[in-house]
Every structure is written in C-alpha cells, then in structure tokens.
Design a protein around this motif. Structure first.
Motif, PDB file in Angstrom:
ATOM      1  N   ALA A 148       0.834  -1.209   0.000  1.00 31.47           N
ATOM      2  CA  ALA A 148       0.000   0.000   0.000  1.00 31.47           C
ATOM      3  C   ALA A 148       0.867   1.256   0.000  1.00 31.47           C
ATOM      4  O   ALA A 148       0.560   2.246  -0.675  1.00 31.47           O
ATOM      5  N   GLY A 149       1.962   1.228   0.751  1.00 30.31           N
ATOM      6  CA  GLY A 149       2.849   2.376   0.814  1.00 30.31           C
ATOM      7  C   GLY A 149       3.529   2.681  -0.508  1.00 30.31           C
ATOM      8  O   GLY A 149       3.814   3.841  -0.823  1.00 30.31           O
ATOM      9  N   GLU A 152       1.272   5.011  -2.695  1.00 31.76           N
ATOM     10  CA  GLU A 152       1.190   6.405  -2.271  1.00 31.76           C
ATOM     11  C   GLU A 152       2.529   7.120  -2.407  1.00 31.76           C
ATOM     12  O   GLU A 152       2.599   8.237  -2.913  1.00 31.76           O
ATOM     13  N   GLU A 153       3.613   6.452  -1.981  1.00 30.89           N
ATOM     14  CA  GLU A 153       4.925   7.125  -1.977  1.00 30.89           C
ATOM     15  C   GLU A 153       5.472   7.336  -3.384  1.00 30.89           C
ATOM     16  O   GLU A 153       5.938   8.435  -3.714  1.00 30.89           O
ATOM     17  N   TRP A 154       5.420   6.281  -4.219  1.00 31.19           N
ATOM     18  CA  TRP A 154       6.121   6.355  -5.496  1.00 31.19           C
ATOM     19  C   TRP A 154       5.231   6.760  -6.663  1.00 31.19           C
ATOM     20  O   TRP A 154       5.686   7.494  -7.554  1.00 31.19           O
ATOM     21  N   PHE A 155       3.975   6.306  -6.668  1.00 34.49           N
ATOM     22  CA  PHE A 155       3.115   6.682  -7.791  1.00 34.49           C
ATOM     23  C   PHE A 155       2.460   8.037  -7.548  1.00 34.49           C
ATOM     24  O   PHE A 155       2.594   8.961  -8.364  1.00 34.49           O
ATOM     25  N   LEU A 156       1.756   8.190  -6.427  1.00 36.43           N
ATOM     26  CA  LEU A 156       1.045   9.444  -6.200  1.00 36.43           C
ATOM     27  C   LEU A 156       2.002  10.609  -5.969  1.00 36.43           C
ATOM     28  O   LEU A 156       1.907  11.642  -6.638  1.00 36.43           O
ATOM     29  N   ARG A 157       2.938  10.429  -5.047  1.00 36.19           N
ATOM     30  CA  ARG A 157       3.808  11.555  -4.678  1.00 36.19           C
ATOM     31  C   ARG A 157       4.931  11.770  -5.699  1.00 36.19           C
ATOM     32  O   ARG A 157       5.110  12.878  -6.205  1.00 36.19           O
ATOM     33  N   GLU A 173      -7.027   5.300   2.573  1.00 39.19           N
ATOM     34  CA  GLU A 173      -6.721   4.348   3.636  1.00 39.19           C
ATOM     35  C   GLU A 173      -7.889   3.400   3.887  1.00 39.19           C
ATOM     36  O   GLU A 173      -7.690   2.210   4.178  1.00 39.19           O
ATOM     37  N   LEU A 174      -9.120   3.899   3.767  1.00 39.78           N
ATOM     38  CA  LEU A 174     -10.290   3.046   3.948  1.00 39.78           C
ATOM     39  C   LEU A 174     -10.337   1.959   2.880  1.00 39.78           C
ATOM     40  O   LEU A 174     -10.570   0.775   3.173  1.00 39.78           O
ATOM     41  N   VAL A 175     -10.106   2.342   1.634  1.00 36.12           N
ATOM     42  CA  VAL A 175     -10.097   1.355   0.558  1.00 36.12           C
ATOM     43  C   VAL A 175      -8.968   0.351   0.754  1.00 36.12           C
ATOM     44  O   VAL A 175      -9.160  -0.871   0.623  1.00 36.12           O
ATOM     45  N   GLN A 176      -7.768   0.845   1.061  1.00 30.39           N
ATOM     46  CA  GLN A 176      -6.639  -0.054   1.265  1.00 30.39           C
ATOM     47  C   GLN A 176      -6.922  -1.031   2.402  1.00 30.39           C
ATOM     48  O   GLN A 176      -6.575  -2.217   2.332  1.00 30.39           O
ATOM     49  N   ARG A 177      -7.566  -0.550   3.446  1.00 32.02           N
ATOM     50  CA  ARG A 177      -7.890  -1.420   4.577  1.00 32.02           C
ATOM     51  C   ARG A 177      -8.874  -2.510   4.164  1.00 32.02           C
ATOM     52  O   ARG A 177      -8.733  -3.674   4.551  1.00 32.02           O
ATOM     53  N   ARG A 178      -9.868  -2.156   3.372  1.00 31.15           N
ATOM     54  CA  ARG A 178     -10.832  -3.155   2.909  1.00 31.15           C
ATOM     55  C   ARG A 178     -10.170  -4.181   1.999  1.00 31.15           C
ATOM     56  O   ARG A 178     -10.466  -5.378   2.073  1.00 31.15           O
ATOM     57  N   GLY A 272      -6.873  -8.207  -7.391  1.00 34.69           N
ATOM     58  CA  GLY A 272      -6.372  -7.549  -8.583  1.00 34.69           C
ATOM     59  C   GLY A 272      -6.191  -6.060  -8.366  1.00 34.69           C
ATOM     60  O   GLY A 272      -5.171  -5.482  -8.752  1.00 34.69           O
ATOM     61  N   ILE A 273      -7.164  -5.419  -7.735  1.00 43.10           N
ATOM     62  CA  ILE A 273      -7.060  -3.984  -7.454  1.00 43.10           C
ATOM     63  C   ILE A 273      -5.859  -3.716  -6.557  1.00 43.10           C
ATOM     64  O   ILE A 273      -5.059  -2.798  -6.812  1.00 43.10           O
ATOM     65  N   GLN A 274      -5.718  -4.500  -5.499  1.00 46.72           N
ATOM     66  CA  GLN A 274      -4.568  -4.340  -4.600  1.00 46.72           C
ATOM     67  C   GLN A 274      -3.258  -4.487  -5.362  1.00 46.72           C
ATOM     68  O   GLN A 274      -2.318  -3.692  -5.191  1.00 46.72           O
ATOM     69  N   ARG A 275      -3.198  -5.474  -6.242  1.00 45.47           N
ATOM     70  CA  ARG A 275      -1.976  -5.726  -7.014  1.00 45.47           C
ATOM     71  C   ARG A 275      -1.711  -4.613  -8.015  1.00 45.47           C
ATOM     72  O   ARG A 275      -0.561  -4.177  -8.184  1.00 45.47           O
ATOM     73  N   HIS A 276      -2.747  -4.115  -8.677  1.00 46.35           N
ATOM     74  CA  HIS A 276      -2.549  -3.036  -9.646  1.00 46.35           C
ATOM     75  C   HIS A 276      -1.973  -1.793  -8.970  1.00 46.35           C
ATOM     76  O   HIS A 276      -1.058  -1.143  -9.508  1.00 46.35           O
ATOM     77  N   LEU A 277      -2.500  -1.440  -7.806  1.00 45.84           N
ATOM     78  CA  LEU A 277      -1.984  -0.278  -7.085  1.00 45.84           C
ATOM     79  C   LEU A 277      -0.522  -0.482  -6.710  1.00 45.84           C
ATOM     80  O   LEU A 277       0.307   0.421  -6.859  1.00 45.84           O
ATOM     81  N   LYS A 278      -0.199  -1.679  -6.230  1.00 48.84           N
ATOM     82  CA  LYS A 278       1.183  -1.977  -5.860  1.00 48.84           C
ATOM     83  C   LYS A 278       2.111  -1.850  -7.060  1.00 48.84           C
ATOM     84  O   LYS A 278       3.186  -1.237  -6.973  1.00 48.84           O
ATOM     85  N   ILE A 279       1.721  -2.430  -8.194  1.00 50.71           N
ATOM     86  CA  ILE A 279       2.601  -2.426  -9.367  1.00 50.71           C
ATOM     87  C   ILE A 279       2.793  -1.010  -9.900  1.00 50.71           C
ATOM     88  O   ILE A 279       3.889  -0.650 -10.362  1.00 50.71           O
TER      89      ILE A 279
END
Length: 337
Positions: A148-149, A152-157, A173-178, A272-279
C-alpha cells in the motif's frame, strides 16, 4: 576506469570463465538473454554445443540458494521448472537448460489463449497443492502495508506529484484497509506472487514456471488474477471472467480451498485492485530510484483495469472518486507536459 566499471568487468570475466569451465568448452561466448527488474541476469551460451542459460545472481545482492530451494520444492510437486545442469552457489552462477527465447506473453494470441491458459492453470494447480514449508514467508499484514505504501509514496507523490489532503488520505486508507482485510480473510496456499505469462515459458510439457523465488503462503485467488490481469498483456474483461470461472471449477475439483464462485470472483477482483496499485508504485520506483524507464508506459493498463472492475463494488467507491478527481487529471497533465 571507475571502481564500479572495474567490478562490472570483473563480474563479466568471472561469468564467462565459469561458463566455459562448466561446459568444458573454452570457445563458448555469452549473449544477454533477458533483462530482469532486479539484480539477477540471464545469458545464453553461443558455441558448437546445445544452447544453455547462465543465471548470474551476484551474492551481495541475491542469494541463489533461495532460488534453488524453491525450484526443488516446486519440482517435487510436479511443477515444470528449469533444470539445473551445473552450479556454483558461492559465486552465484547456475547453468540451466535453455527454454527458448520468447515467453508465453510473446507467443499467445487471441486464438491460442484458451489452450495456453488451460496449461497454465494446470501448472498453477500443482503449485497451489504444495504444502508451504515451515518458516515460509507470509502474504500478511506487513507485506500488504508495504504494498500500500508503494502506491502512495512512489506513484502518487513521486510520479504524479500529488499530496493528498486529509479527506483523500482517509478515503484511500479506507479502501486499502478493505482490500487488505479481504486478502487476509482468504484461504492460504502456496502463492507465486508474479504468476503471469511473462514468467511462463511456452514449452511442453508446461508451460515452465520462472521467477518463483519469492513464493509465500498467500490468498488462494492471488495467482489466478495475476495470470489473467497481467502487468504487460491485457484481455477483454469477459474473457478474464470466463477464465477465472474455469480456474475456479478446476480448483474445486482438485480440492483447493476456493469459496463459491461469486465470492471467489470478488476476492479475485479485489486482489487484482490491490496488485494493480502496488505495481503502479513499483513501476514508478523503478523509474525514479533505479533509472529503469521502460515500465512506466504500462501505467495506463492498470488505470483501465481499475476502471473496469471498480464499478462492480460500491464498497470501493472512494477509490473511483479519487481516480476521477485527482489521479486521472494529474496523469493527463503529466502526459501533456
């Protein structure tokens, strides 16, 4: 000559000398076979004998023993993996069979995808049936928080230059938690974590499985969605849903702990959503930290993946709203710039 260049030259000479010794052929030459995102590299032998692959894992960066232990474990479960012909674990060199040049990602077509995915499912079922050994890494809270980090750190910021306000941060954070809770609630099996056509070689029987050294005990739906929602190769959503259903039926028949199809579909979509965000985070890190520029052009693929699936799940609406209000406008601005 810099010290770094001297180290590179020394490694190249050591690699070539070892290959010639392992093959008992002083005339062998090496040609780069593939480029890896990490420190490991692969080299094809050129000479009069059968072509082989030299895997170079610099010991200061990558312990080849981990790769060997996982290879042997997968082979014991009937998974098709590369054969090891010679080794020097202290130096970080392995001599492997040559499985050919193109990966499954390069040879699959819309007409052959069903056949190849059926074969890939068979290898995946064998992998998932292996009992993870004691002490194996866990796809757990710590790993999920790290993933999750990355987003946020590398793609968003770093990539988009976005600083989220308190409301946007809370929604993300709510979505990531779910997503994390969903992953943690699934039945656990041996999990490759990068089971996709780029890491499969189109040989028979097979396909052969590569890049397996980071296997963990993880959620049962993870590798299936990774296979069909690839980081480098996209398919129409209706075909992906059909392949997931086909995998699910065969997994149930094999006795793997998959839930009912409707629940499995949600579990796979959310992973898949979790993985896409990570990648997206990893590809941004490869660009800005490691200077590897070839990965960022695939970012739009993940935006499409998210837009396909998020409307199915009102519980994740906050991520859709964040994409519409902040992420897509920032991407458009960056593209224009």
């Amino acid at each position: 000559m810099t010290a770094q260049n001297q180290d590179i030259d020394h490694r190249e000479a050591s690699r070539l000398n070892w290959a010639r010794m392992a093959l008992d052929d002083g005339g062998v030459l090496l040609q780069r076979a593939s480029v890896d995102a990490g420190f490991r590299s692969y080299w094809r032998t050129l000479g009069t004998g059968l072509s082989r692959i030299v895997m170079d894992s610099p010991p200061e960066h990558d312990d080849v023993r981990l790769w060997l232990r996982m290879r042997d474990l997968l082979e014991s479960g009937g998974v098709r993996v590369p054969q090891v012909l010679a080794r020097d674990v202290d130096a970080g060199f392995l001599l492997l069979e040559d499985l050919g040049g193109p990966t499954l990602a390069q040879v699959m077509t819309p007409d052959t995808a069903d056949e190849w995915f059926d074969a890939a499912i068979e290898q995946l079922l064998r992998l998932q049936a292996i009992e993870p050994p004691a002490g194996m890494g866990e796809f757990g809270e710590a790993l999920l928080q790290r993933d999750a980090g990355l987003f946020e750190e590398w793609f968003l910021r770093r990539h988009l230059g976005l600083e989220l306000d308190c409301d946007d941060t809370d929604r993300l954070e709510l979505v990531q938690r779910r997503l994390m809770d969903n992953a943690l609630s699934q039945a656990r099996v041996m999990t490759h974590r990068d089971y996709m056509p780029r890491n499969l070689m189109p040989v028979l029987p097979g396909p052969a499985v590569l890049d397996f050294q980071d296997c963990v005990r993880g959620p049962v739906a993870y590798d299936a969605i990774s296979l069909f929602k690839d980081a480098f190769l996209s398919w129409p959503l209706e075909r992906v849903d059909g392949w997931l259903a086909r995998y699910h039926a065969r997994a149930r028949q094999s006795g793997l702990p998959v839930p009912a199809l409707k629940t499995f579909q949600r579990d796979a979509d959310w992973l898949g959503i979790q993985r896409h965000l990570k990648i997206m985070g990893i590809f941004s890190r490869l660009r800005y930290r490691d200077g590897k520029t070839k990965y960022l052009p695939d970012i739009p693929r993940f935006i499409t993946y998210l837009e396909e699936v998020l409307p199915r799940y009102p519980e994740l609406r906050a991520l859709q709203e964040l994409m519409d209000s902040r992420i897509k406008p920032a991407l458009q601005t960056k593209a224009i710039a």
